[in-house]
Design a protein around this motif. Structure first.
Motif, PDB file in Angstrom:
ATOM      1  N   SER B  13       0.407  -5.128  12.725  1.00  0.00           N
ATOM      2  CA  SER B  13      -0.326  -5.382  11.472  1.00  0.00           C
ATOM      3  C   SER B  13       0.252  -4.504  10.352  1.00  0.00           C
ATOM      4  CB  SER B  13      -1.820  -5.102  11.659  1.00  0.00           C
ATOM      5  OG  SER B  13      -2.009  -3.738  12.016  1.00  0.00           O
ATOM      6  N   MET B  14       0.635  -3.299  10.723  1.00  0.00           N
ATOM      7  CA  MET B  14       1.265  -2.428   9.726  1.00  0.00           C
ATOM      8  C   MET B  14       2.647  -2.963   9.367  1.00  0.00           C
ATOM      9  SD  MET B  14       1.383   1.698   9.925  1.00  0.00           S
ATOM     10  CE  MET B  14       2.677   2.596   9.049  1.00  0.00           C
ATOM     11  N   LEU B 145      -6.219  11.634   6.972  1.00  0.00           N
ATOM     12  CA  LEU B 145      -6.487  10.338   7.602  1.00  0.00           C
ATOM     13  C   LEU B 145      -5.412  10.068   8.637  1.00  0.00           C
ATOM     14  CD1 LEU B 145      -7.278   7.928   4.613  1.00  0.00           C
ATOM     15  CD2 LEU B 145      -8.845   8.589   6.444  1.00  0.00           C
ATOM     16  N   PRO B 146      -5.765   9.650   9.839  1.00  0.00           N
ATOM     17  CA  PRO B 146      -4.742   9.185  10.776  1.00  0.00           C
ATOM     18  C   PRO B 146      -4.054   7.946  10.209  1.00  0.00           C
ATOM     19  CG  PRO B 146      -6.864   9.493  11.893  1.00  0.00           C
ATOM     20  CD  PRO B 146      -7.125   9.597  10.425  1.00  0.00           C
ATOM     21  N   LEU B 150      -5.590   4.216   7.736  1.00  0.00           N
ATOM     22  CA  LEU B 150      -5.258   3.718   6.399  1.00  0.00           C
ATOM     23  C   LEU B 150      -5.648   2.251   6.278  1.00  0.00           C
ATOM     24  CD1 LEU B 150      -1.765   5.360   5.958  1.00  0.00           C
ATOM     25  CD2 LEU B 150      -3.806   5.851   4.604  1.00  0.00           C
ATOM     26  N   ASP B 151      -5.552   1.570   7.411  1.00  0.00           N
ATOM     27  CA  ASP B 151      -5.864   0.152   7.418  1.00  0.00           C
ATOM     28  C   ASP B 151      -7.347  -0.086   7.705  1.00  0.00           C
ATOM     29  OD1 ASP B 151      -4.551  -2.256   6.977  1.00  0.00           O
ATOM     30  OD2 ASP B 151      -4.754  -2.804   9.095  1.00  0.00           O
ATOM     31  N   SER B 152      -7.893   0.722   8.594  1.00  0.00           N
ATOM     32  CA  SER B 152      -9.240   0.429   9.090  1.00  0.00           C
ATOM     33  C   SER B 152     -10.350   1.132   8.308  1.00  0.00           C
ATOM     34  CB  SER B 152      -9.338   0.825  10.571  1.00  0.00           C
ATOM     35  OG  SER B 152      -9.122   2.220  10.693  1.00  0.00           O
ATOM     36  N   ASP B 153     -10.048   2.249   7.702  1.00  0.00           N
ATOM     37  CA  ASP B 153     -11.109   3.007   7.036  1.00  0.00           C
ATOM     38  C   ASP B 153     -11.338   2.440   5.635  1.00  0.00           C
ATOM     39  OD1 ASP B 153     -12.607   4.888   5.599  1.00  0.00           O
ATOM     40  OD2 ASP B 153     -11.853   6.544   6.808  1.00  0.00           O
ATOM     41  N   LEU B 178       3.686   8.636  -2.037  1.00  0.00           N
ATOM     42  CA  LEU B 178       2.729   8.456  -0.942  1.00  0.00           C
ATOM     43  C   LEU B 178       3.521   8.425   0.354  1.00  0.00           C
ATOM     44  CD1 LEU B 178       0.110   5.945  -2.383  1.00  0.00           C
ATOM     45  CD2 LEU B 178       0.138   8.440  -2.410  1.00  0.00           C
ATOM     46  N   GLY B 179       3.364   9.486   1.145  1.00  0.00           N
ATOM     47  CA  GLY B 179       4.280   9.745   2.244  1.00  0.00           C
ATOM     48  C   GLY B 179       3.925   9.068   3.551  1.00  0.00           C
ATOM     49  N   CYS B 180       3.715   7.787   3.515  1.00  0.00           N
ATOM     50  CA  CYS B 180       3.506   7.023   4.744  1.00  0.00           C
ATOM     51  C   CYS B 180       3.728   5.555   4.412  1.00  0.00           C
ATOM     52  CB  CYS B 180       2.077   7.225   5.269  1.00  0.00           C
ATOM     53  SG  CYS B 180       1.737   6.257   6.776  1.00  0.00           S
ATOM     54  N   ALA B 181       4.482   4.868   5.268  1.00  0.00           N
ATOM     55  CA  ALA B 181       4.733   3.439   5.018  1.00  0.00           C
ATOM     56  C   ALA B 181       3.426   2.666   4.922  1.00  0.00           C
ATOM     57  CB  ALA B 181       5.615   2.865   6.131  1.00  0.00           C
TER      58      ALA B 181
END
Lengths: 244, 244, 244, 244, 244, 244
Positions: B13-14, B145-146, B150-153, B178-181
């Motif tokens: 999904s990511m 945040l884990p 990022l997707d679920s919260d 923003l340091g995460c894909a």
């Protein structure tokens, strides 16, 4: 997409070469226009030349803003006037040294720079430090050709190629950067000769602009690079303006 | 032009989000395909996760080479396996941390990074040092945040936005990374909220590849990044190959 | 005291040499065991090899934890997997490059490294930077022998000795580091030949572990190096676990 | 194995504490002897104190050489006279700041130092730079206790503990270094209180010496650290000699 | 204006030369007095010599304070005892290495240092790092003359000149620094020979003192450089005092 | 001795203040003349202002050369045009930021800078890096007064003093630098208020020139800073010349 490339010197034949190199890499939907300022030096080979090139560059950035260009390239390897141009422009402004060094850094551990006169190598090192390339930049080498001789000297390509080979052997670099906008048309040939990737500085900067524009990115304006406070400039510079 | 984007984790999904972000900036003539490896962690939140992500990444690079892609993106902010991938691939391989930091550096004097868990900030600093961004990178901040949250919260966007505002205030930076894909789809919204340019890491890397390819540039292969000497890998890794 | 030495490659004859070197310096009350992982490359001569060595290393660290070893040594000069191993292990984990550079730094102002293939010198410099040895490390020199030739080539010792002499003359260093676990058994001989201290990388790391254990010291676990969050790894790596 | 620990100040009660800490970690076959010089300051709390401690330290190194010790420890966190001592001694000479910082660096990404008076923090930073710890050393913090109050002030342990907690919170470090030989006996207690590894500086240096000796390593003597050219010293220092 | 120049060695003929060089540049209203301490080495050619020179230097600073001098110069290129002297003195204390490097840095992008014995080059690099001259200092070169041979060897000037020419050719520097107080009287001659500015280290420091005094500036005393806490020094050093 | 001080902005009232500060420290035999260029900005508060100040500065350097001045001072804390001015001038050219930072560095371990608008702090950091002051410069702080308000705002001195106190408390510095030529007349008062040495930037540069001239030193001319190759400048800048 409209990109304006400012050749900081007043030699229009060099501007034409730069424009051709820039257009060769720009996508079909991208308009590229290269200009020389109406004031300044015919070539930039000293700090003095660079200092006198800057007002003309800034005038062109101003004009570019009025013409609603999407972004600017400053096409001299000393990246003259870059900070001031970023204050003036709403869109991104990219210097060819910065763009080329950043491109080269993605292609390996280290790169070498070959530039024109020995007296300009100090400025190249200044920029390497500023851009965080102190370790990635393995050497800055002069080929001892004046800028305009790149065009007029029939041996120019051979001389630059030899300087590249010497640089590679001395530095053990993965890639080369040809540190002068006037060398942009030599890159493909020299890369074939020396067998390593050679970064075309004009192309690297020209391609950086649409990438940034596509992402909706431009110079951050919340502090140092906000539009300068408007003021009246005296003497010859009367008429300069930050556009307000 | 065919660009392969490798999401180093196995959460498809990511991968889909990453692909959408990448396609949103790629030009019309550019094919973009994002994949997750068939082995590895569902998210990367430790050095251990990163280490176990790398073999899968390299398998995808290998496949990309067989599929004649023009270049690869590695879409995790730790840039896992980047050096090894550059050995394998004929075309450019671009990490999202490297691309994003280099883009941010062109937009001002300093940038701040907001990332996921605090334990990953050390790796971000490692990369900042490696890419010459020790001075340009003004701070690396965790939003705690884990990755998959990022997707679920439902509060994810608000939490990241607040971390950005804190970072800007503390660091005095010109831009944000923003340091995460997995944050790529938040950039536009957050930029509007906080009023500074926010670099979309996936977009920055995705746009770097065609720029390099257009210039005919790829990783320099004369030394460290030459194709690795072929050898037989033992155990589970039997079958890995450098392509020869 | 029980120290586990992980030779990251799968060549058990080299593991035996490493074990002998480690045991030669360990005190009488110290049990030393060297192993090769069941998966990975027969030698590490590229970033790719190193990446594929890491999962096997981590499996051995996991086993070491279950066997209640007091500390681990990772016996490859690239210090592969060191950060991840430190997350997994309760006791100290010491890389041979880190230990050797820190030992050499105590013995004078500067040291030179002689390693195997030229393509690995970049990684050695990466580590020198990471460990704060940018100034103390005066040069990294390849002797152009593949790792396994150290054992099979009858001229290996002479070739390495000559590379050391060249390095000393070029760098003006006070001491030498032989940058490959496979060179550990050459140190005494070469030191006698060249007249300067030569750090045995395996010995340096092996002796660091009991010193730390005696002091009751291990990796700090309050942040970056805490045990990784447990998760399910996919594909070939199913079965990997952080021990929880 | 015979290790001589030089406490650079003339306070023998502190010397006794240092000796106890050193003996607590030395192996059964290792003889450890701690001494104070016959000249110098009762405690070192300024550059002036440090300068006046050095001649006495060097006298003790000289005596140690005549007594055929295997190596020396200099047990003051300013590492006074270390370079000169390395010129004099045939075996290794280890400073407690250097040994402790190098040990701490192996245990995580960053460490904090808590030392005595604020005026000594500059010297600690000097050493951190010299030893390549500019990035690993996250902070140097004073607890504002004079050196001798560590022994006499009943609140000393509490005060140092609080300074450690403040430092950890401010620096986000993985480990602590207590930057004074007089704090060596507090380490175990404070580590238990604050929950992170605390490096005992005396132990770290004391354990480094036999490791180096076991490897047959000593200061490199081919250049800067060769025995000094013998000469006649004037005035009060008549009688000093490099041993020739 | 009263400036005291401390020649840290006990060779009064060299002190006389230093005094002459200092007086040659001091203005007419400035009293300059050079002294040697009553204890210490006849020349400084090792860390050991330097360490033993420091107590005598500090005695002279103490005397200078009692004599109400306006400022001090420490005239040895290792800048021995500088930090401690700054604690003692109310006025500025200037080391010749620091002053010369700072002067040279104003005259171009890079300078080379030529000093006496090779074993002292490490100390010069230490100072270059400390003074922020890691980039500006392009090389430190030994001419392999002992300090006192500068006076006695009839070929000294020729040997130093040749070392300068070699240094310039290797380093590409803009200026030279002669890294020994005993070379001060050679500067004018060598500058004429080699055609680049040569910084006279004694003159540079001597002229810095009155500049600072004229501005009302002296060492900042709010922290590290406050007068040291008074204490009783033992043994030979009984009698040393911080003036209280 | 004839020193020309160039105030890079066109506000002659500020030029008069600068001249007074410079004359207050110049010796009796030294002639000091301060001027503003006939073109340029009334104050320098942006990169744009600085860029437009440079041609006027260089015209004044040119005139200074024709008037046989012994050396020049450039009296703006951005040190605008310094490299170019050094190419033009036969004697030394000293920037006030460079001179002040070098003076402050001799007075302790670290200094703080208080300057005018926040947008100029980036340039101050650029210079700190360039001059090797990255560690010595502990902070650059804005007092948020525009340059010309220093003269017109009755609270200016109080506002700057408060900024200094905040800076000292935050940075723990030994000394202060007031980072604007327009603050030169506040130094003595503020130093008395805050109890630490405050470097007067104009005085520091003014006193550096005669020191260099007395030593016979000027910019090294063998490479980067040789007189620029003469050329014809176009447009408004027609008439500019390097003096040949």
């Amino acid at each position: 997409m409209f990109i304006k490339v400012v050749n900081p010197n007043t030699t229009w034949s060099m501007t034409a070469t730069i424009e051709a190199c820039a257009r060769a890499v720009a996508g079909p939907g991208t308009r590229v226009e290269a200009v020389s300022p109406t004031m300044g030096p015919p070539s930039i080979e000293s700090h003095y030349d660079e200092a006198l090139a800057v007002p003309g560059i800034l005038t062109e950035i101003e004009k570019g803003e009025r013409d609603s260009v999407d972004g600017h390239v400053i096409a001299c390897f000393g990246d003259p006037g870059l900070d001031a141009a970023r204050e003036l422009a709403g869109g991104p402004v990219v210097g060819i040294a910065e763009a080329a060094m950043r491109a080269a850094a993605v292609l390996g551990r280290g790169f070498s720079v070959v530039t024109t006169l020995a007296r300009t190598t100090g400025r190249a090192w200044d920029l390497a430090h500023r851009y965080g390339m102190r370790d990635a930049c393995r050497g800055v080498h002069a080929c001892d050709l004046p800028v305009l001789a790149l065009d007029s000297d029939p041996d120019a390509c051979r001389i630059v190629t030899e300087a590249c080979l010497d640089a590679l052997s001395e530095d053990g670099s993965d890639t080369m950067v040809l540190g002068c906008a006037g060398m942009a048309d030599l890159c493909a040939h020299i890369s074939a000769e020396i067998g390593v990737p050679v970064v075309d500085v004009v192309a690297a900067a020209t391609l950086t602009v649409p990438s940034l524009v596509t992402m909706g990115l431009a110079t951050g304006k919340r502090g140092e690079f906000a539009t300068p406070p408007p003021k009246r400039y005296a003497g010859l510079l009367d008429g300069f303006t930050t556009g307000g």
